[in-house]
Design a protein around this motif. Structure first.
Motif, PDB file in Angstrom:
ATOM      1  N   TYR A  62      40.318  17.886  72.499  1.00  8.58           N
ATOM      2  CA  TYR A  62      38.938  18.270  72.784  1.00  8.58           C
ATOM      3  C   TYR A  62      38.446  19.379  71.856  1.00  8.58           C
ATOM      4  O   TYR A  62      37.262  19.680  71.831  1.00  8.58           O
ATOM      5  CB  TYR A  62      38.789  18.684  74.250  1.00  8.58           C
ATOM      6  N   HIS A  63      39.352  19.978  71.087  1.00  9.25           N
ATOM      7  CA  HIS A  63      38.964  21.022  70.134  1.00  9.25           C
ATOM      8  C   HIS A  63      38.850  20.480  68.707  1.00  9.25           C
ATOM      9  O   HIS A  63      38.503  21.240  67.802  1.00  9.25           O
ATOM     10  CB  HIS A  63      39.979  22.163  70.172  1.00  9.25           C
ATOM     11  N   PHE A  64      39.161  19.198  68.511  1.00  9.40           N
ATOM     12  CA  PHE A  64      39.108  18.605  67.174  1.00  9.40           C
ATOM     13  C   PHE A  64      38.594  17.177  67.314  1.00  9.40           C
ATOM     14  O   PHE A  64      39.356  16.257  67.613  1.00  9.40           O
ATOM     15  CB  PHE A  64      40.495  18.630  66.533  1.00  9.40           C
ATOM     16  N   PRO A  65      37.293  16.965  67.136  1.00 12.02           N
ATOM     17  CA  PRO A  65      36.676  15.662  67.425  1.00 12.02           C
ATOM     18  C   PRO A  65      37.359  14.450  66.797  1.00 12.02           C
ATOM     19  O   PRO A  65      37.442  13.400  67.449  1.00 12.02           O
ATOM     20  CB  PRO A  65      35.243  15.844  66.913  1.00 12.02           C
ATOM     21  N   PRO A  66      37.870  14.500  65.540  1.00 11.70           N
ATOM     22  CA  PRO A  66      38.528  13.303  65.010  1.00 11.70           C
ATOM     23  C   PRO A  66      39.706  12.839  65.869  1.00 11.70           C
ATOM     24  O   PRO A  66      39.972  11.637  65.972  1.00 11.70           O
ATOM     25  CB  PRO A  66      38.992  13.744  63.620  1.00 11.70           C
ATOM     26  N   MET A  67      40.411  13.773  66.489  1.00 10.40           N
ATOM     27  CA  MET A  67      41.539  13.414  67.332  1.00 10.40           C
ATOM     28  C   MET A  67      41.066  12.719  68.606  1.00 10.40           C
ATOM     29  O   MET A  67      41.640  11.728  69.058  1.00 10.40           O
ATOM     30  CB  MET A  67      42.348  14.666  67.687  1.00 10.40           C
ATOM     31  N   LEU A  68      39.988  13.238  69.171  1.00 16.82           N
ATOM     32  CA  LEU A  68      39.436  12.646  70.376  1.00 16.82           C
ATOM     33  C   LEU A  68      38.885  11.249  70.085  1.00 16.82           C
ATOM     34  O   LEU A  68      39.079  10.311  70.868  1.00 16.82           O
ATOM     35  CB  LEU A  68      38.326  13.546  70.922  1.00 16.82           C
ATOM     36  N   THR A  69      38.218  11.103  68.949  1.00 15.03           N
ATOM     37  CA  THR A  69      37.680   9.802  68.555  1.00 15.03           C
ATOM     38  C   THR A  69      38.800   8.786  68.371  1.00 15.03           C
ATOM     39  O   THR A  69      38.668   7.613  68.768  1.00 15.03           O
ATOM     40  CB  THR A  69      36.871   9.933  67.255  1.00 15.03           C
TER      41      THR A  69
END
Length: 216
Positions: A62-69
């Protein structure tokens, strides 16, 4: 992408080429660029973890959008491989250093179905993940090894992953990391309407409430 193992009966399956190595490199480069842009030294992202003997660089999805995507985007693929209707729970990124081990453990309830994805090694030496061959009920204990219990040792190249039942299959990395560093991504899901369904989106129900736009 090639898979091997019977996820239903074995509790884990190996996924070769879940991501292309170039995608793994792009992820790591974007992460490094984001850290540099923030002005925060990488060492400041190191956190203590009860599974490790020393701090490791970690970041929550949740602190790094590419990971969440990536977590959300892989959901249909992993649901198909697991043979379940899945909802994403959470993801995180970790950099291990030379000599690190990860104690044998069960994951928290948000990790009903989990993927351990290798992104890269500084020295190109595959570092295996070990997974118990027999299921257990969830518990918070940790051990140095598996004792007399049988386990599988799975070596991965960049882009390879292991899909495993994180709550019920104990796992760890009991052989010290032979690389100067290695980078890994951990992605987790729960079953829609299942025993741990309230852990979807890591229990953040505001995330999934209906949007209410206003164009006034």
């Amino acid at each position: 992408m090639q898979t091997s193992g019977n996820y239903e009966t074995d509790g884990y399956a190996v996924i070769r080429g879940l991501l292309a190595p170039e995608v793994c490199n792009a992820f790591l480069n974007q992460f490094q660029a984001a850290v540099q842009q923030s002005g925060t030294p990488l060492s400041k992202l190191a956190r203590a973890n009860h599974l490790l003997r020393r701090e490791a660089v970690e970041m929550y999805g949740y602190h790094f959008p590419p990971m969440l995507t990536l977590l959300w985007g892989l959901t249909p693929t992993i649901a198909s491989l697991a043979g379940r209707d899945l909802m994403p729970s959470y993801s995180y990124f970790r950099i291990y250093r030379e000599g690190d081990v990860c104690l044998v453990h069960s994951d928290r309830l948000s990790c009903e179905h989990s993927v351990s994805l290798t992104l890269d090694y500084s020295d190109g030496v595959p570092w295996p993940l070990e997974v118990a061959r027999e299921p257990t009920e969830p518990n918070a204990s940790t051990q140095e090894d598996f004792g007399d219990a049988p386990f599988a040792s799975i070596a991965m190249n960049p882009g390879d992953a292991v899909l495993y039942q994180g709550v019920h299959r104990r796992h760890g990395r009991i052989t010290p990391n032979p690389n100067g560093w290695s980078a890994h991504l951990f992605l987790h899901w729960v079953e829609r309407g299942g025993r741990f369904a309230d852990k979807a989106f890591d229990g953040n129900h505001d995330t999934i409430r209906p949007a209410n736009f206003s164009f006034r």
